[in-house]
Each structure stands twice: as C-alpha cells, then as structure tokens.
Design an enzyme around this catalytic site. Sequence first.
Site, PDB file in Angstrom:
ATOM      1  N   ASP A   1     -33.000  31.391 -34.971  1.00  0.00           N
ATOM      2  CA  ASP A   1     -32.790  30.582 -33.771  1.00  0.00           C
ATOM      3  C   ASP A   1     -32.843  31.494 -32.530  1.00  0.00           C
ATOM      4  O   ASP A   1     -32.166  32.525 -32.503  1.00  0.00           O
ATOM      5  CB  ASP A   1     -31.403  29.906 -33.892  1.00  0.00           C
ATOM      6  CG  ASP A   1     -31.165  28.841 -32.851  1.00  0.00           C
ATOM      7  OD1 ASP A   1     -32.150  28.309 -32.294  1.00  0.00           O
ATOM      8  OD2 ASP A   1     -29.980  28.519 -32.602  1.00  0.00           O
ATOM      9  N   HIS A   2     -33.621  31.137 -31.523  1.00  0.00           N
ATOM     10  CA  HIS A   2     -33.708  31.888 -30.253  1.00  0.00           C
ATOM     11  C   HIS A   2     -33.896  33.394 -30.428  1.00  0.00           C
ATOM     12  O   HIS A   2     -33.062  34.191 -30.005  1.00  0.00           O
ATOM     13  CB  HIS A   2     -32.458  31.652 -29.398  1.00  0.00           C
ATOM     14  CG  HIS A   2     -32.403  30.273 -28.829  1.00  0.00           C
ATOM     15  ND1 HIS A   2     -33.171  29.869 -27.767  1.00  0.00           N
ATOM     16  CD2 HIS A   2     -31.669  29.198 -29.187  1.00  0.00           C
ATOM     17  CE1 HIS A   2     -32.918  28.599 -27.498  1.00  0.00           C
ATOM     18  NE2 HIS A   2     -32.021  28.159 -28.342  1.00  0.00           N
TER      19      HIS A   2
ATOM     20  N   ASP B   1     -38.189  32.826 -28.276  1.00  0.00           N
ATOM     21  CA  ASP B   1     -37.798  32.178 -27.025  1.00  0.00           C
ATOM     22  C   ASP B   1     -38.092  33.108 -25.859  1.00  0.00           C
ATOM     23  O   ASP B   1     -37.321  34.001 -25.541  1.00  0.00           O
ATOM     24  CB  ASP B   1     -36.321  31.802 -27.048  1.00  0.00           C
ATOM     25  CG  ASP B   1     -35.910  31.095 -25.757  1.00  0.00           C
ATOM     26  OD1 ASP B   1     -36.772  30.907 -24.872  1.00  0.00           O
ATOM     27  OD2 ASP B   1     -34.724  30.733 -25.638  1.00  0.00           O
TER      28      ASP B   1
ATOM     29  N   HIS C   1     -27.306  23.569 -23.967  1.00  0.00           N
ATOM     30  CA  HIS C   1     -26.477  24.202 -24.990  1.00  0.00           C
ATOM     31  C   HIS C   1     -25.001  24.074 -24.612  1.00  0.00           C
ATOM     32  O   HIS C   1     -24.663  24.022 -23.442  1.00  0.00           O
ATOM     33  CB  HIS C   1     -26.862  25.676 -25.135  1.00  0.00           C
ATOM     34  CG  HIS C   1     -28.253  25.870 -25.675  1.00  0.00           C
ATOM     35  ND1 HIS C   1     -29.245  26.486 -24.951  1.00  0.00           N
ATOM     36  CD2 HIS C   1     -28.805  25.514 -26.847  1.00  0.00           C
ATOM     37  CE1 HIS C   1     -30.358  26.507 -25.682  1.00  0.00           C
ATOM     38  NE2 HIS C   1     -30.122  25.923 -26.830  1.00  0.00           N
TER      39      HIS C   1
HETATM   40 ZN   LIG Z   1     -31.237  26.321 -28.610  1.00  0.00          ZN
END
Ligand SMILES: [Zn+2]
Length: 317
Positions: free
Chosen positions: A81-82, A103, A177
């Site tokens: 993730d990211h 990202d 977020h």
């Molecule tokens: Zn995110």
Amino acid sequence: MIVPTNALFKHAYGKYAIGAYNINNLEQTMGLFQGNLQSKAPFIIQISKGARSYTHKKMLEAMLKTADEIFPDAVFAVHLDHGDEATCLDCIKSGLYSSIMIDASHESYDKNVEITKRVVDAGHAKGLSVEAELGQLKGIEEDIKADDHVFTRPDEAVDFVKKTGCDSLACAIGTSHGAFKFKGAQKLKFDILEAIQKLMPGFPLVMHGSSSVPEDEVRRINYFGGAMKDAKGVDENSFALAAKLGVTKINIDTDGRLVWTRVHREYFALYPENFDLRPVGKVFMAEYARFIANKNKKLASAGQLDAVREFCKASKK
Ligand SMILES: [Zn+2]
C-alpha cells in the site's frame, strides 16, 4: 491460496468490490482471515511502509506465509500500500507480493508518469501487477475543497494509463485518509468514475480512504475515555454504485483501527484488574472478524470465495 491481484479484479469487475485491509500484527491477521472465511470472501491484504517497519518486513511476510498454510481455504492477494519506488522494488524482490502500489501522486504529472512507468516495467517483469495514483487525496482533518485539480481528471487518467501501463488506478473522488473525512454531508464525485469507465471500460479502479468510521464505534471509544470529535467516514451503501462504475478494490484501514481501539478501551475499563494481553486479544480477533464479515457483505464480495477459487485455478492453466 495467494493469487494474482489481476485475477481477483477480473472476477469482480462491474459486480462487486474486493476489500483491501491493512495489517500490522498477528491479531489483525488472524481476525482478518477468520472474518473473510466466515463470510466466504476473497480479499486483499495490504501492507504499508509503516507496517513493514513496525516490527520487521520479514516478520509480516512469514506471518502471511503461515496464515496461507493454516487457512488453506482462503483466497487472497498480498499488496504493498502506498509504496515509493525503493519499497516497490524491495517488494518485487521478496517474491511474496501479488501486487504493489506506486504512489507518486504528489509529484508533477510528468514525474508521476516517469516513476510509475519504471515501477510498472519492473513489476511486470516479475509477474506483479501495479496500482498507481492520479490526483490527490486530502489528508487527515483537512477540509475537502472542490478544487478541480485535486480530483482525478478522466482525460488525464486515460493518458496516464496509456503512458505507464499500470494495471489499476487509485482515483481521487473526494475520499480522504483517516477518521475525519467529511464536514457535513458526504460528497463523492461518482461522475468521475463514470467518465473514466466510459473512456476505459473494464479497467479496474481503486477507492482509497473508504472506511465508514461507524458512529457506534466512535461513540463507544469516546464513552471509555477517547476523544474523537466529528469523526465521519464514507457511506457503505455507496460501495455498490462504485463497484458498478468499475471500482474493484476498496481500501479499509481506519475502521480496523477503530475496532482495535474500542475493544481495548472497553475491555480495560470493564476489567481494570486484568493485565493479561491474551483475553483482550481474543476479544479483538473475534470482533475484527465480525467487522470484516459485515464489511464484505456491503462490498458484495461475501459469498464469492468458491467462484473466485475456481476462476483463479482456471486462469492459471
Ligand atoms: Zn490510501
């Protein structure tokens, strides 16, 4: 069974969304597997950079390999993730991950294209699929302003996917977020998803920052000493529409933290003499499993497990 993220997307597209849940420790992992099996859902395990450094990246990877062994019926993908470029490359090397997210959305458009393209090439060479992000999600406690430039532009999305070759795209449509997503009513720009779907039918989209921040969880946290004021999340009833518009992956992290915080605050307030970590850990695992099973019903991924397993086995041949 660890499966390619792309296979999950292919099965889900237009019909339902896969829950992508972040894990950091053992109790979350156990609850996550149990909840997905209870609701018969395929799922995506997300590992963030923070999770990789919380204990040790190898500790997490070993845990997931073991979970795969002790829960042979589970069908899931492992996803970074990211990630930044270096973390993506490290995950590609590890051999465990099904997919990674690069990202570079904070960079200029051209730089985002350049970095994403490099990671896509490296990922594809090893059979991983790559999620990228275009547009920017607001951070915690910031007002969501209707500035066009923070939202994903559909025409740019088409150009971006063509230039980078990424497999899925996180779009900025008004989610953010954290636990404080909206002041007042929820405003998500589903017209952006609709426009992208028209331009790129069949291309998987991703919704980040999509915890629902249940009022009941926040109320119980605050009742037992928490101080979360004006917390607000995404309406779970909007998942079905998002799925229809091409969203195949919906990221849920904050809600899991709320369940953890609520269980621990409540438990130690009600049993102040207790100092054993296991009874409360057991309560958390069961509550987290229940939360996941309910979430999967909203995503409509619940009940898809057997069909997905067959689909993944068939597409491997
Ligand atoms: Zn995110």
